[in-house]
Design a protein around this motif. Structure first.
Motif, PDB file in Angstrom:
ATOM      1  N   HIS A 158      -4.286  -3.252  -2.133  1.00 36.65           N
ATOM      2  CA  HIS A 158      -3.584  -2.193  -2.862  1.00 36.65           C
ATOM      3  C   HIS A 158      -4.308  -0.864  -2.696  1.00 36.65           C
ATOM      4  CE1 HIS A 158      -0.955  -5.006  -4.946  1.00 36.65           C
ATOM      5  NE2 HIS A 158      -2.018  -5.763  -5.195  1.00 36.65           N
ATOM      6  N   ARG A 159      -3.565   0.228  -2.811  1.00 36.73           N
ATOM      7  CA  ARG A 159      -4.163   1.560  -2.946  1.00 36.73           C
ATOM      8  C   ARG A 159      -4.321   1.820  -4.434  1.00 36.73           C
ATOM      9  NH1 ARG A 159      -0.257   5.350  -0.124  1.00 36.73           N
ATOM     10  NH2 ARG A 159      -1.088   6.754  -1.683  1.00 36.73           N
ATOM     11  N   ALA A 188     -11.059  -1.151   2.590  1.00 36.02           N
ATOM     12  CA  ALA A 188     -10.677  -1.240   1.179  1.00 36.02           C
ATOM     13  C   ALA A 188     -11.194  -0.025   0.407  1.00 36.02           C
ATOM     14  CB  ALA A 188     -11.217  -2.528   0.562  1.00 36.02           C
ATOM     15  N   HIS A 189     -12.404   0.404   0.714  1.00 32.96           N
ATOM     16  CA  HIS A 189     -12.987   1.554   0.010  1.00 32.96           C
ATOM     17  C   HIS A 189     -12.224   2.842   0.319  1.00 32.96           C
ATOM     18  CE1 HIS A 189     -16.070   4.663  -0.870  1.00 32.96           C
ATOM     19  NE2 HIS A 189     -16.209   3.900  -1.939  1.00 32.96           N
ATOM     20  N   LYS A 190     -11.654   2.939   1.498  1.00 39.81           N
ATOM     21  CA  LYS A 190     -10.877   4.132   1.862  1.00 39.81           C
ATOM     22  C   LYS A 190      -9.567   4.216   1.095  1.00 39.81           C
ATOM     23  CE  LYS A 190     -12.799   4.756   6.443  1.00 39.81           C
ATOM     24  NZ  LYS A 190     -12.583   4.692   7.888  1.00 39.81           N
ATOM     25  N   ARG A 191      -9.118   3.106   0.524  1.00 38.01           N
ATOM     26  CA  ARG A 191      -7.879   3.114  -0.263  1.00 38.01           C
ATOM     27  C   ARG A 191      -8.096   3.538  -1.709  1.00 38.01           C
ATOM     28  NH1 ARG A 191      -6.911  -1.824   2.719  1.00 38.01           N
ATOM     29  NH2 ARG A 191      -7.721  -2.994   0.953  1.00 38.01           N
ATOM     30  N   LEU A 192      -9.330   3.839  -2.079  1.00 42.35           N
ATOM     31  CA  LEU A 192      -9.657   4.232  -3.457  1.00 42.35           C
ATOM     32  C   LEU A 192      -9.684   5.746  -3.590  1.00 42.35           C
ATOM     33  CD1 LEU A 192     -10.769   3.548  -6.327  1.00 42.35           C
ATOM     34  CD2 LEU A 192     -13.041   3.649  -5.314  1.00 42.35           C
ATOM     35  N   THR A 228       0.802  -1.219   0.000  1.00 42.26           N
ATOM     36  CA  THR A 228       0.000   0.000   0.000  1.00 42.26           C
ATOM     37  C   THR A 228       0.837   1.272   0.000  1.00 42.26           C
ATOM     38  OG1 THR A 228      -0.163  -0.078   2.402  1.00 42.26           O
ATOM     39  CG2 THR A 228      -1.941  -1.111   1.148  1.00 42.26           C
ATOM     40  N   ASP A 229       2.166   1.186  -0.090  1.00 40.03           N
ATOM     41  CA  ASP A 229       2.987   2.391  -0.094  1.00 40.03           C
ATOM     42  C   ASP A 229       2.734   3.249  -1.321  1.00 40.03           C
ATOM     43  OD1 ASP A 229       4.046   1.767   2.305  1.00 40.03           O
ATOM     44  OD2 ASP A 229       5.969   1.038   1.545  1.00 40.03           O
ATOM     45  N   ARG A 230       2.838   2.667  -2.503  1.00 41.35           N
ATOM     46  CA  ARG A 230       2.608   3.415  -3.739  1.00 41.35           C
ATOM     47  C   ARG A 230       1.263   3.008  -4.323  1.00 41.35           C
ATOM     48  NH1 ARG A 230       7.440   4.816  -7.477  1.00 41.35           N
ATOM     49  NH2 ARG A 230       5.665   5.078  -8.837  1.00 41.35           N
ATOM     50  N   PRO A 231       0.472   3.978  -4.754  1.00 39.15           N
ATOM     51  CA  PRO A 231      -0.816   3.595  -5.344  1.00 39.15           C
ATOM     52  C   PRO A 231      -0.642   3.032  -6.748  1.00 39.15           C
ATOM     53  CG  PRO A 231      -0.538   5.961  -5.462  1.00 39.15           C
ATOM     54  CD  PRO A 231       0.633   5.426  -4.684  1.00 39.15           C
ATOM     55  N   ILE A 232      -1.556   2.164  -7.117  1.00 39.28           N
ATOM     56  CA  ILE A 232      -1.639   1.701  -8.494  1.00 39.28           C
ATOM     57  C   ILE A 232      -2.504   2.726  -9.212  1.00 39.28           C
ATOM     58  CG2 ILE A 232      -2.530  -0.094 -10.011  1.00 39.28           C
ATOM     59  CD1 ILE A 232      -2.010  -2.094  -7.771  1.00 39.28           C
TER      60      ILE A 232
END
Length: 154
Positions: free
Chosen positions: A38-39, A106-110, A10-14
């Motif tokens: 993943h972010r 998971a939704h917060k990572r979007l 989760t460090d770098r977003p996709i």
């Protein structure tokens, strides 16, 4: 150990370039990435494609806009008109959002963006080949076009 792997992922977003992707297929692929930890950042959300005739899509969405609460409109469903919020809600529907805490996390990572912001220009952008449109773009309607008709002002 599994939690450390999640932190590393989760460090770098996709960064996903959503240009010429079919909305539902893009949403399912992004939801799968979010479930894996993943972010994900979606860029160019106004260029996402809907399959179907333009007039039919507009008619269906206008019918959806008429749904509200008989008691108080603020109790009814929220009708989004911006492309980034529409796709975010679509992806949220593919996550276990109301069933498990992992769906909320998971939704917060979007992150979804209209256009491509400066801070994401340096990242490599990916596209999902299975979610890309197969026919010419004239057979589809962009999310930006639909949103402008239903009340989105840029």
């Amino acid at each position: 150990m599994a939690s450390q792997e999640t932190v590393v992922r989760t460090d770098r977003p996709i960064v996903v370039d959503a240009t010429d992707h079919i909305a539902g297929r893009l949403s399912s692929n992004v939801a799968k990435l979010l479930k894996q930890g993943h972010r994900v950042s979606l860029v160019n959300c106004e260029k996402i494609m809907y399959s179907g005739t333009r007039s039919n899509l507009i008619k269906e969405y206008r019918a959806f806009l008429e749904i509200n609460s008989i008691i108080n409109p603020k109790h009814g469903p929220v009708h989004y008109r911006r492309p980034d919020t529409i796709i975010t809600k679509m992806i949220r529907g593919m996550l276990p959002y109301e069933k498990k805490p992992s769906g909320i996390v998971a939704h917060k990572r979007l992150r979804a963006y209209i256009g491509s912001p400066k801070e994401l220009k340096s990242f490599d952008k990916i596209q999902f080949e299975k979610a890309k449109i197969k026919k010419s773009a004239s057979n589809y309607t962009t999310m930006g076009e639909l949103c402008r008709v239903i009340g989105w002002t840029e």
